[in-house]
Design a protein around this motif. Structure first.
Motif, PDB file in Angstrom:
ATOM      1  N   LEU A 170       0.828  -1.211   0.000  1.00 45.94           N
ATOM      2  CA  LEU A 170       0.000   0.000   0.000  1.00 45.94           C
ATOM      3  C   LEU A 170       0.860   1.258   0.000  1.00 45.94           C
ATOM      4  O   LEU A 170       0.532   2.248  -0.664  1.00 45.94           O
ATOM      5  N   GLN A 202      -6.512  -5.168  -0.981  1.00 47.05           N
ATOM      6  CA  GLN A 202      -5.506  -5.303   0.075  1.00 47.05           C
ATOM      7  C   GLN A 202      -6.006  -4.760   1.403  1.00 47.05           C
ATOM      8  O   GLN A 202      -5.743  -5.354   2.462  1.00 47.05           O
ATOM      9  N   GLU A 203      -6.733  -3.652   1.368  1.00 47.39           N
ATOM     10  CA  GLU A 203      -7.281  -3.122   2.610  1.00 47.39           C
ATOM     11  C   GLU A 203      -8.252  -4.114   3.244  1.00 47.39           C
ATOM     12  O   GLU A 203      -8.238  -4.317   4.462  1.00 47.39           O
ATOM     13  N   GLU A 251       1.888   1.747  -3.493  1.00 44.04           N
ATOM     14  CA  GLU A 251       0.775   1.982  -4.415  1.00 44.04           C
ATOM     15  C   GLU A 251       0.164   3.377  -4.308  1.00 44.04           C
ATOM     16  O   GLU A 251      -0.208   3.965  -5.327  1.00 44.04           O
ATOM     17  N   ARG A 252       0.047   3.900  -3.113  1.00 46.78           N
ATOM     18  CA  ARG A 252      -0.642   5.195  -2.956  1.00 46.78           C
ATOM     19  C   ARG A 252       0.031   6.321  -3.748  1.00 46.78           C
ATOM     20  O   ARG A 252      -0.677   7.092  -4.408  1.00 46.78           O
ATOM     21  N   ILE A 310      -5.683  -1.643  -4.108  1.00 49.89           N
ATOM     22  CA  ILE A 310      -5.785  -1.057  -2.772  1.00 49.89           C
ATOM     23  C   ILE A 310      -7.047  -1.544  -2.064  1.00 49.89           C
ATOM     24  O   ILE A 310      -6.992  -1.941  -0.891  1.00 49.89           O
ATOM     25  N   SER A 321      -6.141   1.309  -7.853  1.00 45.69           N
ATOM     26  CA  SER A 321      -7.293   1.497  -6.974  1.00 45.69           C
ATOM     27  C   SER A 321      -7.918   0.149  -6.604  1.00 45.69           C
ATOM     28  O   SER A 321      -8.237  -0.099  -5.430  1.00 45.69           O
TER      29      SER A 321
END
Length: 159
Positions: free
Chosen positions: A115, A144-145, A118-119, A141, A138
């Protein structure tokens, strides 16, 4: 401003391709970590975790391919050697982990590390209207979250 065949700025796409290569390398390490814990997990939760880790490494393998293809699509070249992966790696490398809690902690820490890579890619791809990269990242994410949330719920139960 010079654009590529997708109409995206060449210079900025190159920066995103480089950052996607870092993500690719780290996903490869994550994938190998998952294979290792899948193979080596032991204990009363073996059956559940063995299946879960296989599900996660199959998902990671698909994402690795998507990342490499996106790098090619925006004009870059995907990394493809273990030497490059290790050089770009920012994740903990899990070696000989067979205990359930340690294995799940490795998954959580790996996903958290992904993450963090990625952000910034998401922000940069949004700046140049690179919807293909933006959408892919997106989606990663969101997945994964959710996995982090589920793994943390499992860890609370196992204490």
């Amino acid at each position: 401003m010079k654009t590529n065949m997708l109409g995206l700025p060449v210079k900025e796409s190159g920066v995103i391709a480089d950052e996607l290569n870092t993500l690719l390398a780290n996903f490869q390490v994550y994938y190998q970590n998952l294979r290792g814990i899948h193979w080596n997990i032991r204990g009363k939760r073996f059956f559940d975790l063995h299946v879960k880790f296989e599900e996660l490494y199959n998902d990671a393998q698909l994402k690795i391919d998507l990342i490499a293809e996106r790098i090619l699509t925006i004009g870059g070249k995907p990394l493809h050697t273990f030497e490059d992966y290790i050089k770009e790696n920012q994740l903990e490398i899990g070696k000989n982990i067979s205990e359930d809690v340690k294995a799940v902690h490795l998954v959580v820490s790996s996903l958290t590390g992904l993450l963090k890579i990625e952000r910034p890619i998401l922000a940069k791809s949004a700046e140049i209207n690179d919807e293909g990269t933006n959408s892919m990242i997106s989606d990663f994410i969101v997945d994964q979250e959710k996995t982090i949330w589920m793994m943390n719920a499992w860890l609370e139960e196992s204490l």
